[in-house]
Design an enzyme around this catalytic site. Structure first.
Site, mmCIF file in Angstrom:
data_model
loop_
_atom_site.group_PDB
_atom_site.id
_atom_site.type_symbol
_atom_site.label_atom_id
_atom_site.label_comp_id
_atom_site.label_asym_id
_atom_site.label_seq_id
_atom_site.Cartn_x
_atom_site.Cartn_y
_atom_site.Cartn_z
ATOM 1 C CG HIS A 109 -10.322 2.118 -4.698
ATOM 2 N ND1 HIS A 109 -8.984 1.858 -4.615
ATOM 3 C CD2 HIS A 109 -10.423 3.363 -5.223
ATOM 4 C CE1 HIS A 109 -8.296 2.896 -5.061
ATOM 5 N NE2 HIS A 109 -9.143 3.826 -5.432
ATOM 6 C CE1 TYR A 144 -5.082 -3.063 1.182
ATOM 7 C CE2 TYR A 144 -3.842 -3.095 3.235
ATOM 8 C CZ TYR A 144 -4.872 -2.583 2.471
ATOM 9 O OH TYR A 144 -5.696 -1.613 2.993
ATOM 10 N N PRO A 163 -2.701 0.035 11.387
ATOM 11 C CG PRO A 163 -0.965 1.081 10.201
ATOM 12 C CD PRO A 163 -1.272 0.429 11.515
ATOM 13 C CE LYS A 208 -12.738 -2.680 8.895
ATOM 14 N NZ LYS A 208 -12.852 -1.965 7.624
ATOM 15 C CE1 TYR A 211 -8.645 -3.089 2.989
ATOM 16 C CE2 TYR A 211 -10.307 -1.860 1.778
ATOM 17 C CZ TYR A 211 -9.003 -2.029 2.179
ATOM 18 O OH TYR A 211 -8.047 -1.129 1.779
HETATM 19 C C1 DHB Z 1 -4.169 3.694 3.454
HETATM 20 C C2 DHB Z 1 -3.858 3.378 4.766
HETATM 21 C C3 DHB Z 1 -4.159 2.133 5.255
HETATM 22 O O1 DHB Z 1 -3.866 1.812 6.529
HETATM 23 C C4 DHB Z 1 -4.745 1.175 4.461
HETATM 24 O O2 DHB Z 1 -4.993 -0.052 4.963
HETATM 25 C C5 DHB Z 1 -5.068 1.497 3.169
HETATM 26 C C6 DHB Z 1 -4.777 2.766 2.673
HETATM 27 C C7 DHB Z 1 -3.834 5.017 2.915
HETATM 28 O O3 DHB Z 1 -3.307 5.857 3.674
HETATM 29 O O4 DHB Z 1 -4.054 5.269 1.721
#
Ligand code: DHB
Length: 392
Positions: free
Chosen positions: A76, A205, A294, A298, A386
């Protein structure tokens, strides 16, 4: 005395951190034993996060010729930040020359288990660890019960706790099972897996007045999505139709492809860093040492970054009797850990709507989001964090 086995490094936990550590140690000619309380099937089927940083992918390609990150995983080159009914793309390669890969953690684990078992690694499932006996500080021992309920003692030159957020090893390092810096959040994620085609080819997001949502993927047929919820929400309470209404309302301007919801869970948010990462010949890595919320994905990447540092330090200590790197392990690891703590906290607070948010708070948050997407410096910071800082 219970049956005692000897090894150089006893690794508690066969997650990404423990398995990669066993590989890096084997590459340095150092034997280890890995134990985990779960079965192989459980490890390979638990749904976790899905984003790998550039550095994580580079490492997997180096240590595992069989990795499927390039065949099953997808590169990505950006994400979309969505707010005020508009999407804003952050393009990683043009900003920082790096990318991320969507490759679910349980697929990483299938690769790593096959790699280590194929190489003859002593890897034992169903082993419950009770604690670490550090009566002889040069030879700490893991005290456990094996899969048949028999006592088991593993004497080592070093013990590593890679045993997750409910770590049993942590108490031997910090003096208590909880000792650490800690923060809770007034929301959680409602996560779903659904059978539907992707709604977007990159992750979205989204900050909306109704709260946060994240649109992620798993495969051409199965998608992963999350929306902000109450930490006490019951994952089985809403109907599929209610789940879809909530998700759709949180990505205004985008139409999601809907389908049957095949799994639901509620993920609680915590930020945690243990007060100590090492005591003598016992060290912590990954979630045993720290937890991040999450947002920003990370967790697994940070665990693997710890392991790279610890493997170098153990190579020097056990291979060359040089303790300088192990003495500096915690400080080096904490540099990245606190940067990742900040990034995860920042993404979380910038994108979620706190239950008590005032109109001022919402408008300030919009100002923050606009600042980030309209400024090359803002986009570059996000892209750098990121895709992951280089390991030093
Ligand atoms: C996923 C989980 C995340 O916490 C994130 O920031 C991006 C993707 C996932 O499970 O696909």
């Amino acid at each position: 005395m219970p049956p005692t086995i000897r090894t150089r490094v006893a690794i508690v936990g066969a997650g990404p951190a423990g398995l990669i550590l066993s590989q890096l140690l084997a590459d340095a000619g150092i034997d280890s034993i890995v134990v985990d309380s779960r079965s192989r099937a459980e490890i390979e089927s638990t749904i976790r996060a899905g984003i790998l940083e550039q550095g994580t992918v580079d490492l997997l390609r180096t240590i595992d010729p069989g990795t499927r990150v390039d065949t099953v995983g997808h590169r990505h080159d950006g994400i979309e930040l969505r707010f005020g009914d508009e999407g804003h793309r952050i393009d990683f390669p043009s900003l920082v020359g790096r990318s991320v890969w969507l490759y679910p953690q349980h697929e990483v684990l299938k690769d790593l288990l096959a790699l280590r078992l194929g190489a003859g690694q002593d890897l034992r499932f169903g082993v419950t660890v009770e604690g670490v006996d550090d009566g002889d500080p040069e030879h700490p021992a893991v005290v456990a019960t094996d899969a048949h309920g028999e006592p088991l003692r593993i004497e080592a030159d070093f013990v590593v706790g890679a045993d997750g957020s409910r770590s049993v090893v942590r108490a031997a390092v910090t003096g208590s099972s909880t000792g650490g810096y800690f923060r809770e959040y007034p929301f959680a994620w409602f996560g779903i897996l659904c059978e539907a085609p992707p709604s977007s080819h990159e992750l979205i997001y989204s900050n909306s007045d109704a709260g946060f949502a994240l649109i992620s993927q798993r495969s051409p047929e199965v998608q992963r999505m999350y929306f902000q919820c109450d930490p006490n929400a019951d994952p089985s309470a809403p109907s599929d139709a209610e789940v879809w209404d909530t998700l759709q309302a949180r990505v205004p301007g985008t139409t999601l492809n809907e389908g049957p919801v095949i799994q639901r869970d509620v993920l609680r948010f915590r930020s945690f860093v243990a007060h100590e990462l090492r005591r003598g010949r016992i060290a912590l890595v990954g979630d045993a040492a720290h937890t991040v919320p999450p947002t920003g994905a990370k967790g697994m990447n940070l665990a693997i970054a710890d392991v790279v540092l610890l493997a170098q330090a153990l190579g020097a200590l056990l291979g060359e009797d040089d303790d300088r790197l192990i003495e500096g392990y915690a400080e080096r690891a904490l540099d990245r850990i606190w940067k990742a703590q900040h990034f995860s906290w920042w993404m979380t607070s910038m994108l979620h709507v706190a239950p008590d948010a005032s109109a001022f708070d919402r408008l300030r948050q919009r100002g923050e989001l606009s600042t980030v997407v309209e400024s090359e410096a803002g986009r570059t910071y996000l892209a750098e964090a990121y895709t992951g800082w280089p390991t030093r």
